[in-house]
Design a protein around this motif. Sequence first.
Motif, PDB file in Angstrom:
ATOM      1  N   VAL A 100       0.835  -1.201   0.000  1.00 39.67           N
ATOM      2  CA  VAL A 100       0.000   0.000   0.000  1.00 39.67           C
ATOM      3  C   VAL A 100       0.873   1.255   0.000  1.00 39.67           C
ATOM      4  N   GLY A 101       1.953   1.217   0.772  1.00 33.25           N
ATOM      5  CA  GLY A 101       2.884   2.345   0.773  1.00 33.25           C
ATOM      6  C   GLY A 101       3.548   2.539  -0.578  1.00 33.25           C
ATOM      7  N   GLY A 102       3.855   1.437  -1.262  1.00 32.80           N
ATOM      8  CA  GLY A 102       4.435   1.528  -2.598  1.00 32.80           C
ATOM      9  C   GLY A 102       3.463   2.119  -3.598  1.00 32.80           C
ATOM     10  N   ALA A 103       2.191   1.729  -3.497  1.00 33.01           N
ATOM     11  CA  ALA A 103       1.178   2.303  -4.390  1.00 33.01           C
ATOM     12  C   ALA A 103       1.008   3.792  -4.121  1.00 33.01           C
ATOM     13  N   LEU A 104       0.963   4.169  -2.845  1.00 35.10           N
ATOM     14  CA  LEU A 104       0.851   5.586  -2.488  1.00 35.10           C
ATOM     15  C   LEU A 104       2.073   6.371  -2.965  1.00 35.10           C
ATOM     16  N   ALA A 105       3.242   5.792  -2.768  1.00 36.79           N
ATOM     17  CA  ALA A 105       4.473   6.461  -3.208  1.00 36.79           C
ATOM     18  C   ALA A 105       4.495   6.604  -4.727  1.00 36.79           C
ATOM     19  N   ALA A 106       4.093   5.566  -5.455  1.00 40.23           N
ATOM     20  CA  ALA A 106       4.091   5.629  -6.922  1.00 40.23           C
ATOM     21  C   ALA A 106       3.122   6.698  -7.428  1.00 40.23           C
ATOM     22  N   LEU A 107       1.929   6.748  -6.848  1.00 42.38           N
ATOM     23  CA  LEU A 107       0.968   7.779  -7.261  1.00 42.38           C
ATOM     24  C   LEU A 107       1.471   9.183  -6.927  1.00 42.38           C
ATOM     25  N   SER A 108       2.048   9.326  -5.749  1.00 42.77           N
ATOM     26  CA  SER A 108       2.550  10.635  -5.328  1.00 42.77           C
ATOM     27  C   SER A 108       3.718  11.083  -6.191  1.00 42.77           C
ATOM     28  N   ILE A 109       4.634  10.167  -6.470  1.00 41.37           N
ATOM     29  CA  ILE A 109       5.781  10.508  -7.316  1.00 41.37           C
ATOM     30  C   ILE A 109       5.312  10.862  -8.713  1.00 41.37           C
ATOM     31  N   GLY A 110       4.365  10.094  -9.251  1.00 45.24           N
ATOM     32  CA  GLY A 110       3.829  10.406 -10.573  1.00 45.24           C
ATOM     33  C   GLY A 110       3.184  11.778 -10.622  1.00 45.24           C
ATOM     34  N   LEU A 111       2.412  12.114  -9.600  1.00 46.41           N
ATOM     35  CA  LEU A 111       1.773  13.426  -9.547  1.00 46.41           C
ATOM     36  C   LEU A 111       2.813  14.534  -9.462  1.00 46.41           C
ATOM     37  N   LEU A 112       3.810  14.358  -8.609  1.00 43.96           N
ATOM     38  CA  LEU A 112       4.826  15.408  -8.454  1.00 43.96           C
ATOM     39  C   LEU A 112       5.683  15.553  -9.706  1.00 43.96           C
ATOM     40  N   LEU A 113       5.956  14.453 -10.393  1.00 43.73           N
ATOM     41  CA  LEU A 113       6.707  14.564 -11.647  1.00 43.73           C
ATOM     42  C   LEU A 113       5.879  15.270 -12.721  1.00 43.73           C
ATOM     43  N   ALA A 114       4.570  15.046 -12.701  1.00 46.54           N
ATOM     44  CA  ALA A 114       3.702  15.769 -13.637  1.00 46.54           C
ATOM     45  C   ALA A 114       3.659  17.258 -13.301  1.00 46.54           C
ATOM     46  N   LEU A 115       3.656  17.585 -12.013  1.00 40.62           N
ATOM     47  CA  LEU A 115       3.652  18.989 -11.595  1.00 40.62           C
ATOM     48  C   LEU A 115       5.021  19.647 -11.755  1.00 40.62           C
ATOM     49  N   ASN A 116       6.027  18.852 -12.029  1.00 45.07           N
ATOM     50  CA  ASN A 116       7.375  19.387 -12.203  1.00 45.07           C
ATOM     51  C   ASN A 116       7.446  20.371 -13.367  1.00 45.07           C
ATOM     52  N   SER A 117       6.579  20.230 -14.357  1.00 45.05           N
ATOM     53  CA  SER A 117       6.590  21.154 -15.489  1.00 45.05           C
ATOM     54  C   SER A 117       6.137  22.550 -15.067  1.00 45.05           C
ATOM     55  N   LEU A 118       5.367  22.651 -13.991  1.00 46.21           N
ATOM     56  CA  LEU A 118       4.920  23.959 -13.516  1.00 46.21           C
ATOM     57  C   LEU A 118       5.972  24.639 -12.644  1.00 46.21           C
ATOM     58  N   GLN A 119       6.551  23.891 -11.740  1.00 45.66           N
ATOM     59  CA  GLN A 119       7.594  24.406 -10.833  1.00 45.66           C
ATOM     60  C   GLN A 119       8.739  23.403 -10.819  1.00 45.66           C
ATOM     61  N   PRO A 120       9.683  23.499 -11.766  1.00 45.07           N
ATOM     62  CA  PRO A 120      10.672  22.439 -11.971  1.00 45.07           C
ATOM     63  C   PRO A 120      11.418  21.918 -10.743  1.00 45.07           C
ATOM     64  N   PRO A 121      12.005  22.704  -9.896  1.00 46.20           N
ATOM     65  CA  PRO A 121      12.747  22.034  -8.811  1.00 46.20           C
ATOM     66  C   PRO A 121      11.844  21.427  -7.743  1.00 46.20           C
TER      67      PRO A 121
END
Length: 110
Positions: free
Chosen positions: A29-50
């Motif tokens: 469950v932690g891996g699924a949460l981490a994967a979703l969170s990382i995916g979301l943050l990588l998608a938001l990286n285009s708005l605020q890169p660092p």
Amino acid sequence: MSRSDRRDPTRVGDQPALRTSGGAVWLSVGGALAALSIGLLLALNSLQPPVGLIGAAVILVLYVFMVAAVLAIPARRARLMTLACLMIAIAVTALVFVLIVNAAEWSAVR
């Protein structure tokens, strides 16, 4: 009266997930949460890169700590409480970094 007879099922510390699990469920469950969170943050990286990359890295480190906790902590209750705390930390970290990106975008609009 034994300790198991005095368990209050409404108390958070007496939940079966914090007493009887081996840790594999917490990792999945932690891996699924981490994967979703990382995916979301990588998608938001285009708005605020660092910010997106930093958030994804922090979440990845927290998940690595979860795996290390399963391998390193022999006491079941301590291991499960550590896993629960780390999973909450993943969720809170993701929320904080998403809010940081949101605040930065809103301040750029004004």
